[in-house]
Design a protein around this motif. Structure first.
Motif, PDB file in Angstrom:
ATOM      1  N   GLN A  58       0.879  -1.259   0.018  1.00 51.27           N
ATOM      2  CA  GLN A  58      -0.062  -0.191   0.070  1.00 51.27           C
ATOM      3  C   GLN A  58       0.650   1.220   0.157  1.00 51.27           C
ATOM      4  O   GLN A  58       1.944   1.077   0.357  1.00 51.27           O
ATOM      5  CB  GLN A  58      -0.874  -0.062   1.321  1.00 51.27           C
ATOM      6  CG  GLN A  58      -0.407   0.142   2.437  1.00 51.27           C
ATOM      7  CD  GLN A  58      -1.320   0.443   3.607  1.00 51.27           C
ATOM      8  OE1 GLN A  58      -1.851   1.498   3.729  1.00 51.27           O
ATOM      9  NE2 GLN A  58      -1.293  -0.344   4.590  1.00 51.27           N
ATOM     10  N   ILE A  59       0.349   2.434  -0.316  1.00 52.35           N
ATOM     11  CA  ILE A  59       0.965   3.629  -0.426  1.00 52.35           C
ATOM     12  C   ILE A  59       0.238   4.588   0.611  1.00 52.35           C
ATOM     13  O   ILE A  59      -0.974   4.779   0.639  1.00 52.35           O
ATOM     14  CB  ILE A  59       0.783   4.414  -1.672  1.00 52.35           C
ATOM     15  CG1 ILE A  59       1.870   3.536  -2.721  1.00 52.35           C
ATOM     16  CG2 ILE A  59       1.737   5.668  -1.860  1.00 52.35           C
ATOM     17  CD1 ILE A  59       1.978   3.885  -4.258  1.00 52.35           C
ATOM     18  N   LYS A  60       1.179   5.355   1.603  1.00 50.01           N
ATOM     19  CA  LYS A  60       0.145   6.127   2.449  1.00 50.01           C
ATOM     20  C   LYS A  60       0.456   7.403   1.962  1.00 50.01           C
ATOM     21  O   LYS A  60       1.735   7.999   1.834  1.00 50.01           O
ATOM     22  CB  LYS A  60       0.490   5.884   4.121  1.00 50.01           C
ATOM     23  CG  LYS A  60       0.108   4.449   4.820  1.00 50.01           C
ATOM     24  CD  LYS A  60       0.571   4.568   5.920  1.00 50.01           C
ATOM     25  CE  LYS A  60       0.041   3.331   6.778  1.00 50.01           C
ATOM     26  NZ  LYS A  60       0.464   3.240   7.900  1.00 50.01           N
ATOM     27  N   LEU A  61      -0.603   8.320   1.962  1.00 50.91           N
ATOM     28  CA  LEU A  61      -0.475   9.759   1.521  1.00 50.91           C
ATOM     29  C   LEU A  61      -1.055  10.851   2.707  1.00 50.91           C
ATOM     30  O   LEU A  61      -2.128  10.371   3.039  1.00 50.91           O
ATOM     31  CB  LEU A  61      -1.110  10.047   0.155  1.00 50.91           C
ATOM     32  CG  LEU A  61      -0.691   9.451  -1.137  1.00 50.91           C
ATOM     33  CD1 LEU A  61      -1.586   9.407  -2.277  1.00 50.91           C
ATOM     34  CD2 LEU A  61       0.557   9.738  -1.522  1.00 50.91           C
ATOM     35  N   GLU A  62      -0.221  11.733   2.899  1.00 50.30           N
ATOM     36  CA  GLU A  62      -0.730  12.527   3.881  1.00 50.30           C
ATOM     37  C   GLU A  62      -0.606  14.188   3.497  1.00 50.30           C
ATOM     38  O   GLU A  62       0.332  14.466   2.768  1.00 50.30           O
ATOM     39  CB  GLU A  62       0.343  12.418   5.211  1.00 50.30           C
ATOM     40  CG  GLU A  62      -0.129  13.105   6.539  1.00 50.30           C
ATOM     41  CD  GLU A  62       0.911  13.073   7.493  1.00 50.30           C
ATOM     42  OE1 GLU A  62       1.019  13.989   8.490  1.00 50.30           O
ATOM     43  OE2 GLU A  62       1.689  12.240   7.453  1.00 50.30           O
ATOM     44  N   CYS A  63      -1.585  14.753   4.006  1.00 48.42           N
ATOM     45  CA  CYS A  63      -1.525  16.219   3.608  1.00 48.42           C
ATOM     46  C   CYS A  63      -1.269  17.028   4.709  1.00 48.42           C
ATOM     47  O   CYS A  63      -1.699  16.903   5.686  1.00 48.42           O
ATOM     48  CB  CYS A  63      -3.052  16.626   2.902  1.00 48.42           C
ATOM     49  SG  CYS A  63      -3.159  16.026   1.114  1.00 48.42           S
ATOM     50  N   ARG A  64      -0.479  18.129   4.430  1.00 49.63           N
ATOM     51  CA  ARG A  64      -0.080  19.057   5.472  1.00 49.63           C
ATOM     52  C   ARG A  64      -0.118  20.422   4.846  1.00 49.63           C
ATOM     53  O   ARG A  64       0.278  20.631   3.715  1.00 49.63           O
ATOM     54  CB  ARG A  64       1.360  18.902   6.142  1.00 49.63           C
ATOM     55  CG  ARG A  64       1.480  17.691   6.809  1.00 49.63           C
ATOM     56  CD  ARG A  64       3.103  17.467   7.456  1.00 49.63           C
ATOM     57  NE  ARG A  64       3.239  16.183   7.819  1.00 49.63           N
ATOM     58  CZ  ARG A  64       4.352  15.608   8.320  1.00 49.63           C
ATOM     59  NH1 ARG A  64       5.305  16.550   8.294  1.00 49.63           N
ATOM     60  NH2 ARG A  64       4.536  14.392   8.731  1.00 49.63           N
ATOM     61  N   ASN A  65      -0.713  21.197   5.670  1.00 51.71           N
ATOM     62  CA  ASN A  65      -0.524  22.746   5.398  1.00 51.71           C
ATOM     63  C   ASN A  65       0.865  23.319   5.367  1.00 51.71           C
ATOM     64  O   ASN A  65       1.619  22.789   6.247  1.00 51.71           O
ATOM     65  CB  ASN A  65      -1.323  23.651   6.219  1.00 51.71           C
ATOM     66  CG  ASN A  65      -2.805  23.336   6.053  1.00 51.71           C
ATOM     67  OD1 ASN A  65      -3.290  22.721   4.986  1.00 51.71           O
ATOM     68  ND2 ASN A  65      -3.575  23.570   7.170  1.00 51.71           N
ATOM     69  N   ARG A  66       1.364  24.082   4.248  1.00 53.00           N
ATOM     70  CA  ARG A  66       2.797  24.606   4.271  1.00 53.00           C
ATOM     71  C   ARG A  66       3.037  25.073   5.346  1.00 53.00           C
ATOM     72  O   ARG A  66       4.270  25.311   5.713  1.00 53.00           O
ATOM     73  CB  ARG A  66       2.809  25.208   2.928  1.00 53.00           C
ATOM     74  CG  ARG A  66       4.392  25.537   2.624  1.00 53.00           C
ATOM     75  CD  ARG A  66       4.622  26.158   1.300  1.00 53.00           C
ATOM     76  NE  ARG A  66       3.745  27.320   1.145  1.00 53.00           N
ATOM     77  CZ  ARG A  66       4.064  27.855   0.000  1.00 53.00           C
ATOM     78  NH1 ARG A  66       5.020  27.641  -1.141  1.00 53.00           N
ATOM     79  NH2 ARG A  66       3.392  29.264  -0.199  1.00 53.00           N
ATOM     80  N   SER A  67       2.244  25.964   5.757  1.00 46.11           N
ATOM     81  CA  SER A  67       2.544  26.811   6.984  1.00 46.11           C
ATOM     82  C   SER A  67       2.797  26.026   8.122  1.00 46.11           C
ATOM     83  O   SER A  67       3.631  26.581   9.184  1.00 46.11           O
ATOM     84  CB  SER A  67       1.319  27.755   7.420  1.00 46.11           C
ATOM     85  OG  SER A  67      -0.056  27.304   7.516  1.00 46.11           O
TER      86      SER A  67
END
Length: 437
Positions: free
Chosen positions: A428-437
């Motif tokens: 599987q591939i885990k993708l995580e989103c983070r705010n650049r700030s």
């Protein structure tokens, strides 16, 4: 992973204690004896120690009721699997004949057992009442309240000290590639291991496993060390019933926890069952590379579309792990069993693959040009850059302007683009989103 079983007669609060330790409501709790019938299991952590926990139904040692007999059989299986057992009693009612029978069974098993006097909401009164429970011969009772959490910490401290200190597991620093061969009973796990051990250039040595009747087998194949982790306690179909099969899942979980790759065997004559779904789901949830081996391929009638039809069934029922490669084998005849090691080695390589940051951002940049990111109320998601933060499974962080704008369907699209570019078969591939700030 160590295993803790919670047993006792009906309506003493086993499931409430189970839920309190787990930190979430998993077992059904109702003030009616016999509510918990099938075994429930989960993982828990205390003071940095991870362990598996099994809830059991109310134990009626001498009942002739069919359902209670099945519960008794399952509770006995839980005791056999456990490293430590908690026996739960009701301090308000005192020692009953059923408590005495349960204690006798546990003493006979020889398993480390901790006696718990539950429902000790009035602790001073419970401390006096607990002395009656010394007659069970189980040592010092622990007064707890599963509802209010009284005494749970001290109980878990004792549980941790009772777990075996020295396992005969394969050393975690060992370079050997550990393969957990899992599947429901009678899917051909042992037959495959026996067939693999007959290959040329193989050096074999038995290593005692973590489960009581499981054996790890070390071998050398084409210059690479492997350890085959078999699932313990397999039975012939005539000797198992539907309820007891729950325990093959628990044994499989123990094997998967310490493996580098999961070889999930599916019986071609039966297709994908609910139990297969549970096993594959656990491997997926824990980020294990997976290879699906359809066994007994020689035993079914085939036509030109047999492979296509069977693969469609697997993909539909195991939709969460469509990335897992499928091989069609026969452990009996040796059909394609020589492909097992190369396929396992390949997917482990995919799970530990690292992608250069530049190449990663190029692919994601092209993906956003082909399909624009989602927008909400006039504000569109922007992916500034991304980087890989881990392996096993490959984990990527996307730095964006507003993570709330990311839709799961677009994450799936990004994942598909990464698979097209870099493969990642079997993991599987885990993708995580983070705010650049």
């Amino acid at each position: 992973m160590k295993t803790l079983a919670i047993v006792g007669r009906p309506n003493v609060g086993k499931s409430t204690l189970f839920n309190k330790i787990a930190g979430k409501r998993i077992s059904i709790v109702e003030d009616t004896p016999g509510v918990t019938r099938d075994r429930v299991y989960t993982t828990a952590t205390w003071n940095g120690v991870d362990f598996q926990m099994i809830d059991t139904g109310g134990f009626e040692p001498k009942s002739d009721d069919l359902i209670l007999k099945n519960i008794r059989t399952q509770a006995q299986m839980a005791i056999d699997l456990a490293d430590v057992v908690i026996m739960v009693t009701d301090v308000r009612i005192g020692v009953t004949a059923a408590d005495t029978e349960v204690a006798r069974l546990l003493l006979k098993s020889g398993k480390p057992t901790i006696l718990v006097c539950n429902k000790s909401d009035n602790l001073p009164k419970a401390e006096l009442a607990k002395f009656d429970f010394y007659t069970l011969g189980m040592g010092d009772p622990y007064c707890v309240s599963s509802v209010h959490g009284i005494g749970i910490g001290d109980l878990l401290d004792e549980v941790i000290t009772r777990f075996p200190k020295n396992d005969d597991e394969v050393d975690s620093d060992d370079d050997a590639l550990k393969i957990a061969i899992v599947g429901k009973p009678n899917s051909g796990k042992s037959s495959l291991i026996n067939k693999l051990l007959n290959q040329e250039r193989v050096i074999v040595s038995p290593i005692a496993g973590t489960t009581r009747d499981s054996i790890d087998t070390r071998l050398d194949y084409n210059g690479k060390d492997y350890v085959l982790i078999d699932t313990a306690g397999m039975r012939k179909r005539g000797k198992i019933d539907e309820n007891i099969e729950h325990y093959s899942v628990i044994r499989s979980l123990n094997s998967m926890d310490r493996a580098d790759c999961v070889l999930h065997m599916i019986d071609a004559t039966e297709g994908v069952t609910e139990q297969d779904t549970k096993i594959a789901g656990y491997a997926h949830d824990n980020g294990k590379p997976i290879v699906i081996a359809v066994n007994k391929w020689d035993a079914i009638e085939k036509d030109n579309d047999s492979v296509k039809k069977f693969e469609k069934e697997i993909r539909n029922k195991l939709i969460f792990c469509t990335y897992a490669p499928i091989i069609y084998i026969s452990a009996k005849t040796g059909l394609r069993t020589n492909h097992v090691f190369e396929k396992v080695k390949f997917v482990v390589g995919q799970a530990t693959k690292r992608v250069a940051t530049g190449a990663l951002n190029d692919i994601i940049g092209e993906a956003t040009l082909k399909t624009q990111p989602p927008a909400d109320k006039g504000k569109r998601l922007k992916i500034y850059y991304s980087t890989q933060t881990g392996v096993n499974p490959p984990t990527f962080v996307l730095f964006v302007n507003d993570s709330q704008l990311m839709h799961f369907s677009y994450l799936r699209y990004i994942e598909n683009q990464l698979r097209t570019a870099f493969d990642f078969s079997g993991t599987q591939i885990k993708l995580e989103c983070r705010n650049r700030s």
